[in-house]
Design an enzyme around this catalytic site. Structure first.
Site, short mmCIF file in Angstrom:
data_model
loop_
_atom_site.label_atom_id
_atom_site.label_comp_id
_atom_site.label_asym_id
_atom_site.label_seq_id
_atom_site.Cartn_x
_atom_site.Cartn_y
_atom_site.Cartn_z
N ASP A 199 11.90 -27.28 32.48
CA ASP A 199 13.27 -26.96 32.10
C ASP A 199 14.22 -27.18 33.28
OD1 ASP A 199 15.11 -25.70 30.12
OD2 ASP A 199 15.29 -24.18 31.69
N GLU A 255 13.11 -32.13 32.40
CA GLU A 255 14.44 -32.18 31.81
C GLU A 255 15.41 -32.44 32.96
OE1 GLU A 255 17.33 -29.48 28.97
OE2 GLU A 255 16.16 -28.48 30.51
#
Length: 555
Positions: A199, A255
């Protein structure tokens, strides 16, 4: 180490919306276990599970209180162990979410950190004095609106949070922080976790001089180049690879907000020893008006030519070094048929056409839950949305600054809001779409009786079986994995056509991504039709609305 991820198709599960087994309205780990045979039938190789760690759920689990504990909402650590065993028994790998740019403000480290300036955990986070006038240290903005700094009265300093004020950013400059993270990663990988979706990994290195953004008049906070790609980013990831990742046969996908192709090469070049692939966001902004104070909520019409340019650039530039993570949908993006296509008359054809284009590209495709049955955007009223991003943006853009009217904002949310992807999975035509016997945490999409898994499994020409066929093709022909990409007809406003070619095989992938009928010259008789989304695809010089096909040539 093998490169199993190059041939893999990944299925993303957003657990709270997947399947609820205990009637509390929230999906759980046992729900995932119950549906493993369904996923095996689809043919996927790997599941990426969004966060299931102990969390106050301010940002649906991306605010983690305890990295080593499963949240009781989803089950127990024993449930997670069993899920790993059950998935592995079916030949399915499991990738977890690694959320290490920030923790929850209820994490033990932050609870300690905020107690005093000389607490041993103080420099696990970023603390700064106010400016002389008491305002935040700089003008950095939070991704969820407002300032990226929150004042804490206990010590009279501000702490940094790129997301909600309940998600303070970790200080990766501190070696103790990094060691804690690496130990936690080993804890899960030793249990059998097969990799990580990382993330906002591109934000872990900060610009330590904390420079202000130059802002247009009237704008208080900036979000941009200082929020990602800091000076030590790649050194940190290389260290993580050295200390943890290189010791396991795992898959990693980052990400990477704010990444262009050059940065992607740094992340994914094999000689760099960082990550296998990254999610880029460039193609997901084709319907965003650039430079607007409304940010992602400033809509512009979908432009296929622009989408082709972006996807092709990433295909060409990462052809020889690096790897693409391919997606149109995830828990942060709306449903592609509603966003860029047609979710009524041509919903099935449209879903199959976008799938054809994506799964024909070079890279690892990601399917988001419900994408394989053509789920559509939510039809909610403003007060029915749950997402913190939507609620904060409404406050800032509509209520405080009048940048948008309520109607304009609702139109944008219905097109692009994250909750469009988060409505419960539609399993059958029964009450609550078979997701729960209780009250669902988010309202079920009203079209569930028309769009659901049970119905899809009964219809031989359903979107589900089309995805199954695409996955079989990717597993059967090497050219899907290693073929060189070439874009044809770059300026055609409706057709997306490209070839993939290796030494012995060639593919022609074509789709009409519009509601118009357009002329398309079929390839000659040496080519074999592998897959089409109309019953008689390949028999005419016309491509009907959202018609798509994959042709194969053995050289």
């Amino acid at each position: 180490m093998t490169e199993w991820w190059k041939k893999a198709v990944v299925y993303q599960i957003y657990p709270r919306s997947f399947y609820d087994t205990n009637g509390d309205g929230i999906g759980d780990l046992r729900g995932i276990m119950d549906k493993l045979d369904y996923l095996k039938t689809l043919g996927i190789d790997c599941i990426w599970i969004s966060p299931v760690y102990d969390s106050p759920q301010d940002d649906n689990g991306y605010d983690i209180r305890d990295y080593r504990k499963i949240d009781k909402m989803f089950g127990t650590n024993e449930d997670m162990d069993r899920l790993l065993d059950e998935a592995h028994a079916r030949g399915i790998k499991i990738v977890m979410d690694l959320v290490v740019n920030h923790t929850s403000d209820e994490h033990a480290w932050f609870v300690e950190s905020r107690k005093s300036k000389d607490n041993p955990y103080r420099d696990f986070y970023f603390w700064k004095d106010p400016k002389p006038d008491g305002t935040p240290p700089n003008n950095w903005g939070s991704m969820f609106s407002g300032s990226a700094w929150e004042y804490d009265e206990t010590t009279g300093q501000y702490y940094l949070h790129y997301f909600s004020k309940k998600q303070p950013d970790l200080n990766w400059e501190n070696e103790k922080v990094r060691k804690e993270i690496y130990d936690m990663m080993k804890f899960w990988m030793d249990k059998g976790v097969d990799g990580w979706r990382m993330d906002v990994i591109g934000s872990i290195s900060k610009f330590l001089d904390f420079p202000d953004y130059e802002l247009p008049e009237g704008q208080k906070y900036g979000i941009g180049k200082y929020h990602a790609n800091g000076p030590r980013l790649h050194a940190f990831i290389q260290e993580m690879n050295r200390e943890v990742l290189s010791k396991y046969d795992c898959m990693t996908v980052g990400e990477a907000i704010g990444s262009d192709v050059e940065i992607a090469r740094k992340y994914t070049g094999p000689d760099r020893h960082e990550l296998n692939m990254i999610f880029n966001f460039e193609h997901m902004d084709v319907d965003t008006k650039p430079g607007s104070p409304a940010g992602k909520w400033a809509l512009k019409p979908f432009d296929l030519v622009e989408l082709k340019q972006i996807l092709s650039r990433w295909q060409y530039e990462l052809a020889d070094t690096g790897w693409n993570a391919l997606y149109f949908e995830n828990h942060d993006q709306a449903r592609v048929v509603s966003r860029w296509g047609n979710d009524t008359t041509y919903r099935a054809e449209c879903a199959k056409a976008f799938a054809t284009i994506l799964h024909g590209l070079k890279g690892t495709p990601f399917i988001y839950q419900g994408e394989e049955i053509g789920m559509v955007n939510a039809d909610l009223e403003l007060e029915e949305y749950d997402d913190i991003e939507i609620r904060n943006a409404y406050q800032e853009l509509v209520m405080e600054n009048q940048i948008m009217s309520k109607d304009e904002f609702l139109t944008a949310v219905r097109k692009k809001g994250r909750d469009n992807a988060r409505t419960p999975m539609q399993w059958d035509g029964s009450f609550n779409a078979g997701f729960t016997t209780g009250t669902p945490w988010l309202k079920v999409n009203s079209r569930y009786s028309e769009i659901n898994v049970a119905k899809a499994l009964q219809e031989p020409d359903s979107i589900f079986y089309y995805y199954q066929s695409l996955i079989k093709l990717r597993h059967s022909y090497d050219v899907f994995t290693d073929g060189r990409y070439e874009l044809l007809m770059p300026d055609h406003p409706h057709l997306y056509v490209y070839t993939r070619e290796n030494e012995s095989e060639k593919l022609l992938v074509a789709a009409n991504l519009s509601e118009n009928t357009v002329s398309f010259d079929q390839p000659d008789d040496n080519w074999k039709l592998l897959l089409g989304n109309y019953e008689d695809t390949g028999t005419s010089t016309l491509f009907r609305p959202y018609e798509a096909a994959i042709y194969y040539l053995e050289k």
